[in-house]
Design a protein around this motif. Sequence first.
Motif, short mmCIF file in Angstrom:
data_model
loop_
_atom_site.label_atom_id
_atom_site.label_comp_id
_atom_site.label_asym_id
_atom_site.label_seq_id
_atom_site.Cartn_x
_atom_site.Cartn_y
_atom_site.Cartn_z
N TYR A 1 0.83 -1.20 0.00
CA TYR A 1 0.00 0.00 0.00
C TYR A 1 0.87 1.26 0.00
O TYR A 1 1.94 1.29 0.62
N ARG A 2 0.40 2.28 -0.68
CA ARG A 2 1.02 3.58 -0.57
C ARG A 2 0.52 4.26 0.71
O ARG A 2 -0.67 4.26 1.00
N LEU B 1 -0.20 0.24 7.10
CA LEU B 1 1.17 0.13 7.59
C LEU B 1 1.47 -1.30 8.06
O LEU B 1 2.54 -1.85 7.76
N VAL B 2 0.53 -1.90 8.78
CA VAL B 2 0.70 -3.28 9.25
C VAL B 2 0.75 -4.24 8.07
O VAL B 2 1.55 -5.19 8.05
N HIS B 3 -0.10 -4.01 7.05
CA HIS B 3 -0.07 -4.85 5.85
C HIS B 3 1.32 -4.83 5.22
O HIS B 3 1.87 -5.87 4.84
N ASN B 4 1.91 -3.66 5.12
CA ASN B 4 3.25 -3.56 4.51
C ASN B 4 4.31 -4.24 5.37
O ASN B 4 5.28 -4.81 4.84
N MET C 1 -4.58 4.28 17.35
CA MET C 1 -3.56 3.37 17.92
C MET C 1 -3.92 1.93 17.60
O MET C 1 -5.09 1.54 17.65
N VAL C 2 -2.92 1.13 17.25
CA VAL C 2 -3.10 -0.31 17.07
C VAL C 2 -1.86 -1.03 17.60
O VAL C 2 -0.76 -0.47 17.62
N SER C 3 -2.06 -2.27 18.03
CA SER C 3 -0.95 -3.16 18.40
C SER C 3 -1.01 -4.37 17.48
O SER C 3 -2.07 -4.71 16.93
#
Length: 379
Positions: free
Chosen positions: A165-166, A306-309, A231-233
């Motif tokens: 993802y961009r 961001l997590v996917h990347n 926020m994510v973990s």
Amino acid sequence: MGYGELNIRSYNPQKDRARVEDLERRCEVGPAERGFLFTDTLGDPICRIRNSPIYNMIVAELNNQLVGVIQGSIKLVTIHKPPKNLARVGYILGLRVAPLFRRRGIGSSLVVRLEEWFIASGVDYAYMATEKDNDASFKLFVEKLGYVKFRTPAILVNPVNCPMYRISSKYEFEKLKVEEAESLYRKFMSSMEFFPSDIGKILRNKLSLGTWVAYPRGESWGEILPSSWAMVSVWNSGEVFKLRLGNAPTSCLMYTKSSQLMGNLVPCFKWRGIPDFMHPFGFYFIYGVYREGPMSGKLVRTLCRLVHNMAAKCSDCKAVVTEVGGSDTLRRHIPHWRLLSCPEDMWCIKGLKNEERESFYELIKTPTTRTLFVDPREV
């Protein structure tokens, strides 16, 4: 039962490890219309409960043959029931009965024995999760053992594929120190249903990859929080066990093959296909999703990207998964594919103490819009 003497006892690693692993490989999980999932515990049958504060595995033998297994864990969580807001809960998972020995009461015997362990350990409520279309599980837990439908969260699955993802330059990102993340969780999420009192241990676990926040560029992260933030973990479930899809629907197989072919033939289109789920794969689990402010939905989506990347850089990670309350508006902002997701997981709960009965009925009548905290140790 008429089939010999059933022996139910605690799990013995030396005697049972290989047999439990074999049973796990032979037992499918999930509704047939979406394809069965098979689990590879990577040589550790108790991997899914090992990180819980208190845990137990019970096995069933019939004529010296291992025919069933069940797992359970215990923790202290926030649960909205007057007059207290904390409860000791027992989670039931990993109930497996060998295909040739089903419909003989083995499953119910295992659950009852695990409930006895819960009661001896001072547990207030036992709960479990199952697919809403799993008739066998519904009949066992609800119709036979007295569990009650409690919540219906949604499991959202996003395949990990190329290209990445961009990420918009409109947002700033920051990875928090564990102490800061714990402080934020206790401040903003400790009133959520099933929020674990030992959140610090979860955040410090080696499987927890970290906690990230996002906020608008131009603002700063400090004692005064930005106007919008999220926020994510992230938990690396692939280090604990692997999954494999079996008996996949024809539509899923055709889409997988065609999308992979299109990606090879026309790479300039940046075609996003479904990864190969027919071979063992791992996944990242996003937990503790929280947001505030008018731009927070976009910030959640950006963090998920961001997590996917991050996951795309892990060779065996084929999906990013999260679970949110059934009516939680967060689901609109979390990237997922409907073909792979479960719009209505079913949590069922049962009061184990007589003195808790009145508050138990108040608990299950609580509006289902209440946000749930899904513990990554129980995925």
